[in-house]
Design an enzyme around this catalytic site. Sequence first.
Site, PDB file in Angstrom:
ATOM      1  CB  ALA A 128      -0.883  -0.025   1.250  1.00 30.48           C
ATOM      2  N   GLY A 161       0.621  -5.074   0.784  1.00 29.74           N
ATOM      3  CA  GLY A 161      -0.559  -5.046  -0.078  1.00 29.74           C
ATOM      4  C   GLY A 161      -0.264  -5.551  -1.472  1.00 29.74           C
ATOM      5  CD  GLU A 205      -2.260  -7.791   2.611  1.00 33.73           C
ATOM      6  OE1 GLU A 205      -1.881  -6.619   2.410  1.00 33.73           O
ATOM      7  OE2 GLU A 205      -2.870  -8.123   3.629  1.00 33.73           O
ATOM      8  CD  GLU A 259       1.583  -5.937   5.323  1.00 41.19           C
ATOM      9  OE1 GLU A 259       2.425  -6.821   5.563  1.00 41.19           O
ATOM     10  OE2 GLU A 259       0.847  -5.984   4.333  1.00 41.19           O
TER      11      GLU A 259
END
Length: 690
Positions: free
Chosen positions: A65, A104, A107, A127
Site C-alpha cells: 500500500a 498489499g 495481498e 507490515e
Amino acid sequence: MKVNDVVTYEVEGPIAVITAHSPPVNALSSAVRQGIAGAVQTALGDGSVGAMVLICEGRTFFAGADITEFGKPPVEPTLRNLQLIVENATKPVIAAIHGTALGGGLELALVAHYRIAVPSAKCGLPEVKLGLLPGAGGTQRLPRIVGIEKALDLTTSGAPVGARAAKEMGLVDELAQGDLRADAIAFARRVLEEKRPLLKVRDRTEKLDEARGKPEIFANFRKANARKFRGFKAPEHIIRCVEATLEKSFDEGMVYERQLFNELQSDSQSAAQRHVFFAERQAAKVLGLAADTPTLPIAKVGVIGAGTMGGGIAMNFANAGIPVTIVEAKQEALDRGLGIIRGNYESTAKKGRMKAEDVDTRMGLLTGSVAMEDLADCDLIIEAVFENLDVKREVFGTLDAIARPGAILATNTSYLDIDDIAAATERPESVCGLHFFSPANVMKLLEVVRTKDTSPEIVVTAMKLAKTIGKIGVLVGNGFGFVGNRILAARNAQADRLVLEGATPWTVDRVLYDFGFAMGHFQMRDLVGLDVGWNRETTSSANVREILNEMGRHGQKTKGGYYDYDDNRKQTPSPIAMQVIEDFAAKQGIERRAVSDDEIHDRILFAMVNEGARILDEGIAARASDIDIVWVTGYGWPKYRGGPMFWGDLQGLPTVLEKLKTLEAAHGEAFTPSPLIERLAAEGKGFRDA
Ligand code: T1G
C-alpha cells in the site's frame, strides 16, 4: 493504451496485459488502484480476452500500500475493493512478480487466480515492521496457502521469502524461465487452453485443517517469541488474526482483521514505526549540497588498528568486496587481529549465514601490514587506534605524509574533536569522522562526522559508502559525542545522579527496560565494560564507576560490576556495588531518599530529549528524525516509540517545556530548556517542524 497516468492496457491474442508504471516501487496509490480496476473491467468486457496478466514496470512488483496515504481519507477503490474486483473476475488473472511483492502488493497477488515469479523475486508481508498487520486479507489468505505455522512466522517477522521457496510453499505457481512478461503471457495461455479453474485462495481449507485441534501451535509460538515481541502490539494482533482463520469464516475473519488493523493504524506505535521507516530514508539525503556533488571512487581501503574496532571495520569493506589493507604496529597484534577476523567469518559460516568458501574469499581481500607506507595507494584510510588525541594526531600527521592526494582520511573516534585531529594534517578538507559502533561488523549505525572543513565530495562519498557497506549512515556535525554519545552522556549523568540520590541501578534499569530498551543503563555499562576509557594510572576514586574499576569490578568480564554475574552471565544486584554507591553518596554529603519510578523515567527521558533539542539547535544534526535514527539504530531506543525526538513530539512540546522547567528547579541546568523547545512550543510546533 493508457488507462491512466500509471496503468496501461494491451491485448496480445487472448491475453490482456495490465501494467503498472508508478516509480519508485509501484506502491498501490489511489491512481494505481483506479487504473488496475479500470483495466480489469475493460478486460472483462472485451470478448476477445480470455485471461489477464497483472505486471509492473520498473524495479519491482507492487511494494505494498502507499504508506504516504495513511491517515488520509480512503479513495475508491480501496485496496480491499480492488481485490474483490480481481478475485471475482470471471476470467483468470495471473500476477507476474519481480523484485519484491510486499504487503498489499503480495495481498493483491493472493487474490489473483495464479502467480508466476522470476527466480530472483521476493514475497513478504512486512507490515509488522510498520506496527501494522497485513490489512488486505494477508492474515486470512496466507494461512490458507502456506499453513498456520509458516503464516505465523512470515506475518510476524515481516521477512520476505525468495521465489523458489515461495513456489515450494505454494505461494507462487510458476517460476519464469526467461522474460517475465512473455512467460506470464504463455502461462496465461496455458491456463486458458487447459481450462484451469478460477482458484480462489479464500475457498481453500486444506492447510487450515492441518492445524485444527492444535492450540499448542499458538501457545508455543507466543512463548518462543515473547522476548522478540516484548512491547510491540502488532505481533499479538497478527497472531489473533491468524487464530481467527480456524475459528471464523473467511468473511468474519476479514471483518476481524480490519478491526485489528484499524486499532494498530491509529496507535502511536505504528505512527512511530512508520516515522522510523521514512526517517531512515531521509537520513541518507544530504541537505544543503549541490545535487551534482561528485562522489569519489573507493577502490581500496586502509584501516589502522586491528583490534576489536579495526577488525570489525575492515570486515565491513571485505563483506562488500572492497580490498582492505589493515595496519598494526606489531606483527603479533596484526596476526591476532586477522585471526579474530577469520574466526568471526568461520563462525558465521558454521551458522549457515555465509558460504564456507566465502571465508577465504573475504580473507583474501584483507592484506595485513606493519608499515603505514602500505596505505599510500588507498582511497580511504580509517584509523581505529587508541582513543587518545595525541595518538590520533600523530597517526594523522604520519598519514598526511603517506596518503595519496585526495584520499579520504577518517577517524573512528567516539568523542574527540575531529577538528583537532584534522589540524595535524595539511589537508583538513580530506578529514572526516566515520564513527562505527561495536561490534562494527554488526551494528547498522554509522555516524558520518563532517568538520567545518570536510569537503562536500567527501561528505557525499562517505554517505554513499555507508549504504555500500550496508550501514545506516547519519550525517552529524563535529562536537562532543556527536549525536549518539552526547545524548548517552546526558542519560549517564542522570542515571549516575539518581543512584546517588536514592535509586538503585536495578530500579533505573527496570524503568528503562519497561520503557522498551532491550537492556538497562547499568546492565549496558557492565556489558561494554566499566574500564572502557578508564585510566589505571590516573584513576582517583572520583566517582562510583572509578571506584568499582579500582576494586577490579570491570563488569560482566570480571563477573562483577554494578551487578554480580554467575558462570552463565546471569546477573544479580550487587550488595558490594550498592555499598560503594551509598558510601560515595555519604562522602558527597548527599542524603539518600526514596526515588520514584516516575522521577527516574522523567529525569532520564526528558534530559535526553532536551539534549537532542540542543544538538538540533546547534546544527550538529540536520533533522530531528536523524537524531531518532541514531538512537533507534545505535542505542536500542524502542522502535515503537520512534526515537527521542518523536517521543518528545508525542508528549507535546508545551508539556516537555513544563516538565523541563519543573525538573530544572529541582535538578539544575541539565534541564534548562533548549531555546529551540521554547521557540517551537510557543509557535505550537514540534521537532518535526524544526
Ligand atoms: N509506500 C510509499 N512509498 C514507499 C513505499 C511504500 N509502500 N515503499 C518504499 N517507498 C519509497 C521510499 O520512501 C523511498 O522514497 C523510495 O520508495 C525507495 O524506497 C494493506 C497496509 C520496496 C524493499 O512495508 O521495504 O501494504 O526516499 O529507498 O532500498 O496490508 O522500499 O526515494 O522518496 O526503501 O530499493 C507494506 C516498504 C506497506 C514495503 C525497496 N510494504 N518498502 O527498497 O528503496 S503497508 C512495505 C520497502 C501495506 C497492506 C499494508 C523498500 C523496498 P524516496 P527505498 P529500496
